[in-house]
Design a protein around this motif. Structure first.
Motif, short mmCIF file in Angstrom:
data_model
loop_
_atom_site.label_atom_id
_atom_site.label_comp_id
_atom_site.label_asym_id
_atom_site.label_seq_id
_atom_site.Cartn_x
_atom_site.Cartn_y
_atom_site.Cartn_z
N SER A 1 0.71 -1.24 0.06
CA SER A 1 0.06 0.01 0.02
C SER A 1 1.04 1.29 0.00
N HIS B 1 -4.02 7.33 -4.01
CA HIS B 1 -4.13 7.22 -2.53
C HIS B 1 -3.37 8.11 -1.98
N ARG C 1 -3.17 3.07 -8.71
CA ARG C 1 -3.83 3.10 -7.47
C ARG C 1 -3.03 3.76 -6.34
#
Length: 232
Positions: free
Chosen positions: A23, A59, A55
């Motif tokens: 992430s 984010h 992505r």
């Protein structure tokens, strides 16, 4: 080794595969590693070609207003993060044009796993870590937004009992309302108005409703005005 030129296809490919199962560039929460890497990319990577980098970019963009407060060493370059030499593909250069029949093979993700179950497990771990971070972030209680207000409360005439007027005003109680000091201010012809301070929680107390409630004290109050207001 770390990241290389993040503007070229080869550089973005490395980033795309680095965040495929992560992430964040480093650790389990946003840091200066993400900031330095993000700042090297002028626009969001193409979602069709670099879905994982896209992505990650979108984010991290949500933290842009917090970049300066994120943990980590801001003096480090983006090249201090990313894969080691041993983790890089044999070549990160853009492939030369081949006949149409061979181009599909060139577009295969250099870091992709042949094991679909492994990819699914990595995605699950990433989503769990992201959900855990968002849960921690949402759990942080932000202080309530407050305002300090100076209100003028005007009587009908010079015969109005100002002590009773002030007592009636202060008798109004609301969650998120705290009355402060007050004073009588001359307005002319022997008439004085009550100038009173109060602190309100913005989400709990409507000034319009409070003024209306005060003006319903018809025996003493003619009208009200907001003389000053500022956020705490």
């Amino acid at each position: 080794m770390g990241f290389t030129d993040l503007v070229s296809d080869a550089g973005v490919t490395i980033l795309n595969n680095w965040v495929k199962t992560r992430s964040y560039v480093l650790g389990y929460s946003p840091s200066q590693a993400d900031v330095k890497t993000f700042e090297q990319i002028k626009t969001a990577p193409a979602v069709e070609k670099y879905p994982h980098a896209y992505r990650w970019y979108k984010h991290i963009a949500t933290f842009e207003s917090e970049f300066s407060s994120l943990p980590g060493d801001p003096s480090k370059s983006y090249t201090a993060y990313g894969p080691e030499v041993s983790e890089l593909p044999i070549s990160t250069k853009a492939p030369e044009k081949e006949p149409a029949a061979e181009e599909d093979d060139d577009e295969v993700d250099l870091f992709a796993s042949d094991d679909e179950e492994e990819d699914a497990e990595a995605a699950r771990i990433r989503d769990e870590r992201l959900a855990e971070y968002n849960k921690k972030k949402a759990g942080k209680v932000k202080p309530a937004a407050k305002s300090i207000v100076t209100m003028d409360v005007k009587p009908w005439d010079d015969e109005t009992d100002m002590k009773e007027l002030e007592a009636s005003v202060r008798a109004i109680e609301k969650d998120g309302l705290v009355w402060g000091g007050g004073q009588l201010v001359a307005v002319g012809f022997g008439i004085k108005k009550l100038q009173i301070n109060l602190v309100i929680e913005d989400d709990k107390v409507s000034l319009d409703e409070l003024q209306q409630q005060i003006e319903e004290i018809e025996d003493y109050v003619q009208s009200t005005d907001i003389a000053a207001m500022q956020k705490l």
